[in-house]
Design a protein around this motif. Structure first.
Motif, PDB file in Angstrom:
ATOM      1  N   GLU A 112      -4.116  -3.272 -16.585  1.00 38.43           N
ATOM      2  CA  GLU A 112      -2.831  -3.301 -17.276  1.00 38.43           C
ATOM      3  C   GLU A 112      -1.655  -3.055 -16.340  1.00 38.43           C
ATOM      4  O   GLU A 112      -0.490  -3.136 -16.756  1.00 38.43           O
ATOM      5  CB  GLU A 112      -2.825  -2.269 -18.407  1.00 38.43           C
ATOM      6  CG  GLU A 112      -2.793  -0.813 -17.961  1.00 38.43           C
ATOM      7  CD  GLU A 112      -4.141  -0.258 -17.537  1.00 38.43           C
ATOM      8  OE1 GLU A 112      -4.276   0.975 -17.510  1.00 38.43           O
ATOM      9  OE2 GLU A 112      -5.052  -1.050 -17.223  1.00 38.43           O
ATOM     10  N   ALA A 113      -1.930  -2.763 -15.074  1.00 37.60           N
ATOM     11  CA  ALA A 113      -0.865  -2.436 -14.126  1.00 37.60           C
ATOM     12  C   ALA A 113      -0.357  -3.679 -13.405  1.00 37.60           C
ATOM     13  O   ALA A 113      -1.103  -4.643 -13.181  1.00 37.60           O
ATOM     14  CB  ALA A 113      -1.362  -1.415 -13.110  1.00 37.60           C
ATOM     15  N   GLN A 114       0.900  -3.628 -13.018  1.00 33.42           N
ATOM     16  CA  GLN A 114       1.486  -4.637 -12.139  1.00 33.42           C
ATOM     17  C   GLN A 114       1.289  -4.153 -10.704  1.00 33.42           C
ATOM     18  O   GLN A 114       1.847  -3.136 -10.302  1.00 33.42           O
ATOM     19  CB  GLN A 114       2.980  -4.820 -12.421  1.00 33.42           C
ATOM     20  CG  GLN A 114       3.658  -5.803 -11.464  1.00 33.42           C
ATOM     21  CD  GLN A 114       5.169  -5.841 -11.619  1.00 33.42           C
ATOM     22  OE1 GLN A 114       5.728  -5.125 -12.448  1.00 33.42           O
ATOM     23  NE2 GLN A 114       5.834  -6.659 -10.835  1.00 33.42           N
ATOM     24  N   VAL A 115       0.488  -4.866  -9.938  1.00 32.35           N
ATOM     25  CA  VAL A 115       0.233  -4.505  -8.537  1.00 32.35           C
ATOM     26  C   VAL A 115       0.611  -5.694  -7.667  1.00 32.35           C
ATOM     27  O   VAL A 115       0.104  -6.803  -7.860  1.00 32.35           O
ATOM     28  CB  VAL A 115      -1.239  -4.117  -8.299  1.00 32.35           C
ATOM     29  CG1 VAL A 115      -1.445  -3.705  -6.843  1.00 32.35           C
ATOM     30  CG2 VAL A 115      -1.666  -2.992  -9.236  1.00 32.35           C
ATOM     31  N   GLU A 116       1.501  -5.462  -6.713  1.00 30.43           N
ATOM     32  CA  GLU A 116       1.986  -6.520  -5.838  1.00 30.43           C
ATOM     33  C   GLU A 116       1.632  -6.199  -4.388  1.00 30.43           C
ATOM     34  O   GLU A 116       1.520  -5.036  -4.010  1.00 30.43           O
ATOM     35  CB  GLU A 116       3.509  -6.659  -5.952  1.00 30.43           C
ATOM     36  CG  GLU A 116       4.036  -6.822  -7.365  1.00 30.43           C
ATOM     37  CD  GLU A 116       3.753  -8.182  -7.963  1.00 30.43           C
ATOM     38  OE1 GLU A 116       3.269  -9.080  -7.227  1.00 30.43           O
ATOM     39  OE2 GLU A 116       4.011  -8.360  -9.167  1.00 30.43           O
ATOM     40  N   PHE A 117       1.466  -7.247  -3.587  1.00 32.86           N
ATOM     41  CA  PHE A 117       1.317  -7.084  -2.145  1.00 32.86           C
ATOM     42  C   PHE A 117       2.411  -7.866  -1.454  1.00 32.86           C
ATOM     43  O   PHE A 117       2.664  -9.032  -1.777  1.00 32.86           O
ATOM     44  CB  PHE A 117      -0.038  -7.563  -1.640  1.00 32.86           C
ATOM     45  CG  PHE A 117      -0.074  -7.680  -0.136  1.00 32.86           C
ATOM     46  CD1 PHE A 117      -0.086  -6.539   0.656  1.00 32.86           C
ATOM     47  CD2 PHE A 117      -0.055  -8.925   0.481  1.00 32.86           C
ATOM     48  CE1 PHE A 117      -0.080  -6.638   2.048  1.00 32.86           C
ATOM     49  CE2 PHE A 117      -0.055  -9.033   1.867  1.00 32.86           C
ATOM     50  CZ  PHE A 117      -0.072  -7.892   2.654  1.00 32.86           C
ATOM     51  N   LEU A 118       3.049  -7.219  -0.461  1.00 34.86           N
ATOM     52  CA  LEU A 118       4.109  -7.852   0.311  1.00 34.86           C
ATOM     53  C   LEU A 118       3.815  -7.652   1.793  1.00 34.86           C
ATOM     54  O   LEU A 118       3.640  -6.521   2.253  1.00 34.86           O
ATOM     55  CB  LEU A 118       5.471  -7.237  -0.036  1.00 34.86           C
ATOM     56  CG  LEU A 118       5.912  -7.400  -1.494  1.00 34.86           C
ATOM     57  CD1 LEU A 118       7.095  -6.502  -1.796  1.00 34.86           C
ATOM     58  CD2 LEU A 118       6.253  -8.855  -1.778  1.00 34.86           C
ATOM     59  N   ARG A 119       3.755  -8.745   2.524  1.00 34.79           N
ATOM     60  CA  ARG A 119       3.468  -8.655   3.955  1.00 34.79           C
ATOM     61  C   ARG A 119       4.726  -8.233   4.702  1.00 34.79           C
ATOM     62  O   ARG A 119       5.815  -8.775   4.481  1.00 34.79           O
ATOM     63  CB  ARG A 119       2.972 -10.001   4.488  1.00 34.79           C
ATOM     64  CG  ARG A 119       2.516  -9.968   5.930  1.00 34.79           C
ATOM     65  CD  ARG A 119       1.985 -11.308   6.375  1.00 34.79           C
ATOM     66  NE  ARG A 119       1.547 -11.273   7.754  1.00 34.79           N
ATOM     67  CZ  ARG A 119       2.364 -11.396   8.800  1.00 34.79           C
ATOM     68  NH1 ARG A 119       3.671 -11.591   8.599  1.00 34.79           N
ATOM     69  NH2 ARG A 119       1.896 -11.337  10.038  1.00 34.79           N
ATOM     70  N   CYS A 120       4.565  -7.274   5.632  1.00 33.96           N
ATOM     71  CA  CYS A 120       5.729  -6.759   6.344  1.00 33.96           C
ATOM     72  C   CYS A 120       5.294  -6.052   7.618  1.00 33.96           C
ATOM     73  O   CYS A 120       4.318  -5.302   7.619  1.00 33.96           O
ATOM     74  CB  CYS A 120       6.488  -5.775   5.446  1.00 33.96           C
ATOM     75  SG  CYS A 120       7.934  -5.002   6.214  1.00 33.96           S
TER      76      CYS A 120
END
Length: 263
Positions: free
Chosen positions: A63-71
């Motif tokens: 149910e969670a919003q999980v994002e990945f961002l490359r940096c």
């Protein structure tokens, strides 16, 4: 009576973790989800691992919003852009965790090449400073938040082989304390964890591999009469510092190290 800034409950909070795909960062991501956080973004350099960890965390909390961002957290243009992008994707930011690491093995100062000194300093100290710089205005604009940095007790304890590393970690600690004093009027809390050896992490595997570094950290582990700390031990404190129970705690450097030192 001074108005107290509102501190988001875990189920309301948006959390950003730099270095969130391994070690303390990943353990903290899991612990935040267990605490009820439902908006989470991870920053890391490696796309393949980042996507895999993101997908695993989504399975942990569907149910969670999980994002990945490359940096690359050592590049200020990338850090500024990605922090703002995380803010946009999550609809805000309440907690920012810096758990970045740079490859390092302790070595006596007389054996460190001159050309390596600046690289050690910048590789260790610069990423959390850039992340804090990028996040503070966003947290201040919304009325508060929590910034938590993972450093090392090399900032506090003079240890052979950690001269330049200790200088970098001491810089992070003082930077965090000043940021805490500057941010408190806007409700922004800044704290730093200063662990020693953390079992089961890539850094521990590196320093325990052989040579001078292995002997140094084996002696340190022998002093951890409460047990060598694990990533989950640090993550418990990270989650506490990011939550309502730590609403009046700022500018502190806290060690969870099993008794290796009492600094």
């Amino acid at each position: 009576m001074v108005d107290r800034p509102k501190v988001a409950r875990y189920d309301e909070a948006a959390v950003l973790i730099a270095g969130g795909t391994s070690g303390v960062g990943l353990a903290s991501a899991r612990a935040f989800l267990d605490a009820g956080v439902r908006r989470l973004a991870l920053l890391a350099r490696t796309e393949e691992r980042g996507v895999a960890v993101r997908d695993d965390l989504r399975r942990q909390a569907p149910e969670a919003q999980v994002e990945f961002l490359r940096c690359d957290a050592a590049q200020h243009e990338q850090v500024e852009h990605i922090v703002h992008e995380a803010h946009r994707l999550l609809g805000g930011l309440d907690v920012v965790v810096s758990s970045t690491t740079a490859t390092y093995r302790p070595e006596l100062l007389s054996r460190i090449p001159y050309d390596d000194v600046a690289g050690i300093m910048l590789g260790q100290a610069l990423p959390p400073m850039l992340l804090t710089r990028a996040a503070m205005p966003l947290l201040a604009d919304q009325g508060g938040g929590s910034i938590i940095t993972i450093a090392s007790d090399a900032a506090k304890v003079a240890t052979p082989g950690e001269s330049v590393l200790g200088a970098a970690m001491a810089a992070i600690v003082m930077f965090t304390r000043v940021a805490a004093i500057e941010g408190k009027r806007d409700g922004v809390r800044c704290n730093v964890l200063t662990p020693s050896l953390i079992a089961g992490t890539p850094t521990a595997e590196n320093v325990l591999r052989d040579g001078f570094s292995k002997k140094l950290f084996e002696r340190a582990a022998a002093q951890a009469h409460l047990g060598v700390a694990e990533p989950e031990d640090q993550a418990s404190l990270v989650v506490f510092l990011g939550g309502p129970s730590a609403a009046k705690l700022t500018g502190q450097a806290i060690s969870v190290n099993g008794g290796i030192s009492a600094a």
